[in-house]
Design an enzyme around this catalytic site. Structure first.
Site, PDB file in Angstrom:
ATOM      1  N   MET A   1       1.175   0.230 -10.256  1.00  0.00           N
ATOM      2  CA  MET A   1       1.043   1.257  -9.230  1.00  0.00           C
ATOM      3  C   MET A   1       2.234   2.191  -9.181  1.00  0.00           C
ATOM      4  O   MET A   1       2.180   3.223  -8.570  1.00  0.00           O
ATOM      5  CB  MET A   1       0.862   0.607  -7.858  1.00  0.00           C
ATOM      6  CG  MET A   1      -0.543   0.127  -7.614  1.00  0.00           C
ATOM      7  SD  MET A   1      -1.708   1.483  -7.716  1.00  0.00           S
ATOM      8  CE  MET A   1      -1.115   2.552  -6.417  1.00  0.00           C
ATOM      9  N   GLY A   2       3.346   1.848  -9.823  1.00  0.00           N
ATOM     10  CA  GLY A   2       4.478   2.741  -9.789  1.00  0.00           C
ATOM     11  C   GLY A   2       5.783   1.992  -9.932  1.00  0.00           C
ATOM     12  O   GLY A   2       5.812   0.786 -10.156  1.00  0.00           O
ATOM     13  N   ASP A 108      -5.898  -3.039   1.768  1.00  0.00           N
ATOM     14  CA  ASP A 108      -5.430  -3.502   0.465  1.00  0.00           C
ATOM     15  C   ASP A 108      -4.510  -4.715   0.614  1.00  0.00           C
ATOM     16  O   ASP A 108      -3.451  -4.786  -0.018  1.00  0.00           O
ATOM     17  CB  ASP A 108      -4.698  -2.369  -0.263  1.00  0.00           C
ATOM     18  CG  ASP A 108      -4.595  -2.605  -1.769  1.00  0.00           C
ATOM     19  OD1 ASP A 108      -5.416  -3.394  -2.288  1.00  0.00           O
ATOM     20  OD2 ASP A 108      -3.722  -2.027  -2.403  1.00  0.00           O
TER      21      ASP A 108
END
Length: 418
Positions: A1-2, A108
């Site tokens: 995701m980063g 999430d």
């Protein structure tokens, strides 16, 4: 995701965690949604929820800064002893229910978004929930990425698979999937394809928690109900039921409710053995059950450098993109008390203005009547009283207007500017 970097805020002289998202987009709708989600996350004020300080988009790359949590680890991939799961679940449920009371759904929840800090003796000291909605917006822009989709599908509630809207009940389902994974060491369902995984979430029955006490399996299964109305009313109710099952399965001398209440439990455990089995031919396959472990799993996670914020801890990196070197932290949200002061001063200023206008109008009318009657207006009682009222009105208006303008400047300085 980063990637997550440890940065130093020059203005506030504090360390912060900056996350640069792996997905970039110049689409206006995406940027609006990202900004909305970031502001929503920043508006949540709870010790169990990560504090978001600032956000932005640079060259199409979204980023945001948050509170830096030293020595935080992720228990993703670890088998956790039930008593530790009880403590983690207790803190998580309070944070999630708080967000729900504020009208915010996480969407999430998964082990990778849960940071656990431990004390020197290995016991759980603090649990923090990360990425409130921000990563979810970005996931939806990369639906062609199998990793991103599977990462969410493993914790996706059946009603969401069937097109329903995210809710408190769907968050509870994801939380139950997380608890199941902590206890078993494997996800609730495993499959080679996204379609098979989604089908399992909607239709397949969970595997029993082999080795766990019967009451624990019953509690977790209820939170994993396909029908959201059959789940617990709140995440806290789920946590309470889980704690009751853990307490019922332990010898009375091992710990008591007072220990649970103050979070002073120091569980004993040993490293487990075994590993989850692999899925084959796209079929769901039960995992081999590893032996339960206790706090040693948490200690092992930290020793292995499994830091929750992507290597920020002892191996922290300060190499932030050059365009972000001039980063200065600004409050993303206006504190609630400042909003109240701003609103009250606005009302007081308007009322003061109305009072001044009324005093002037009544004074003008009294003056006209005095002149018309041939009286000396400066000796007329009503004219004098209205004049005094107007003078007081000017003073009161100046008092409130000055403070209102000061509050307005504070609101503006605290308000997020993209």
């Amino acid at each position: 995701m980063g990637q997550v970097f440890l940065v130093e805020n020059d203005r506030l002289q504090r360390l912060e965690a900056m996350k640069l998202m792996a997905v970039g987009s110049t689409d206006a709708q995406f940027l609006r949604r990202f900004a909305t989600e970031a502001r929503t996350a920043a508006g949540l004020d709870h010790p169990g929820i990560i504090t978001v300080y600032d956000y932005g988009v640079t060259r199409g790359v979204p980023w945001y800064t948050m509170r830096y949590i030293p020595d935080a680890v992720s228990l993703d991939g670890s088998v956790v002893e039930p008593r530790d799961v009880m403590n983690v679940l207790g803190e998580l449920s309070e944070a999630i229910d708080y967000a729900h009371s504020m009208g915010v759904v996480h969407r999430d929840i998964k082990p990778a978004n849960i940071a656990v800090s431990t004390a020197t003796d290995g016991s759980i000291a603090r649990v923090t929930l990360l990425d409130f909605g921000i990563s979810r917006v970005l996931d939806e822009t990369r639906m062609t990425s199998a990793d991103a989709v599977v990462g969410s599908a493993a914790y996706l509630a059946p009603e969401l698979v069937q097109g329903g809207q995210p809710s408190a009940a769907s968050d509870q389902y994801a939380l139950a999937c997380t608890v199941y994974q902590y206890l078993s060491g494997a996800p609730l369902f495993r499959a080679d394809s996204v379609a098979a995984l989604l089908y399992a979430q909607a239709h397949a029955d969970p595997r029993p928690l082999t080795g766990a006490a019967g009451p624990l399996d019953t509690v977790v299964r209820r939170a994993l109900s396909k029908d959201p109305t059959h789940r617990y009313e709140t995440c806290t109710a789920f946590s309470d039921a889980f704690a009751g099952a853990v307490l019922a399965s332990q010898a009375p001398t091992e710990f008591n409710y007072a220990q649970v209440a103050r979070g002073a439990i120091t569980p004993e455990g040993a490293a487990g053995t075994g590993a989850p089995s692999a899925a084959a031919d796209g079929q769901l396959e039960p995992a081999k059950q590893p032996a339960a472990v206790g706090s040693s799993a948490i200690q092992d996670a930290w020793r292995s450098g499994s830091n929750i914020i992507g290597g920020i801890g002892r191996s922290a990196s300060r190499n932030v993109e050059r365009d972000l070197r001039d980063f200065r932290s600004r409050a993303v949200r206006v504190p609630e008390r400042l909003w109240w002061r701003f609103t009250l001063l606005l009302v007081a200023t308007c009322l003061s203005m109305w009072g001044l206008v009324a005093a002037v109008l009544f004074g003008a009318d009294a003056y006209g009547q005095a002149v018309e009657a041939g009286r000396r207006w400066w000796l007329d009682t009503e004219v004098v009283l209205q004049g005094i009222a107007a003078l007081v009105g000017v003073i009161v208006l100046a008092f409130f207007a000055t403070r209102f303008l000061r509050a307005a400047r504070e609101v503006r300085s605290n308000w997020k500017r993209d």
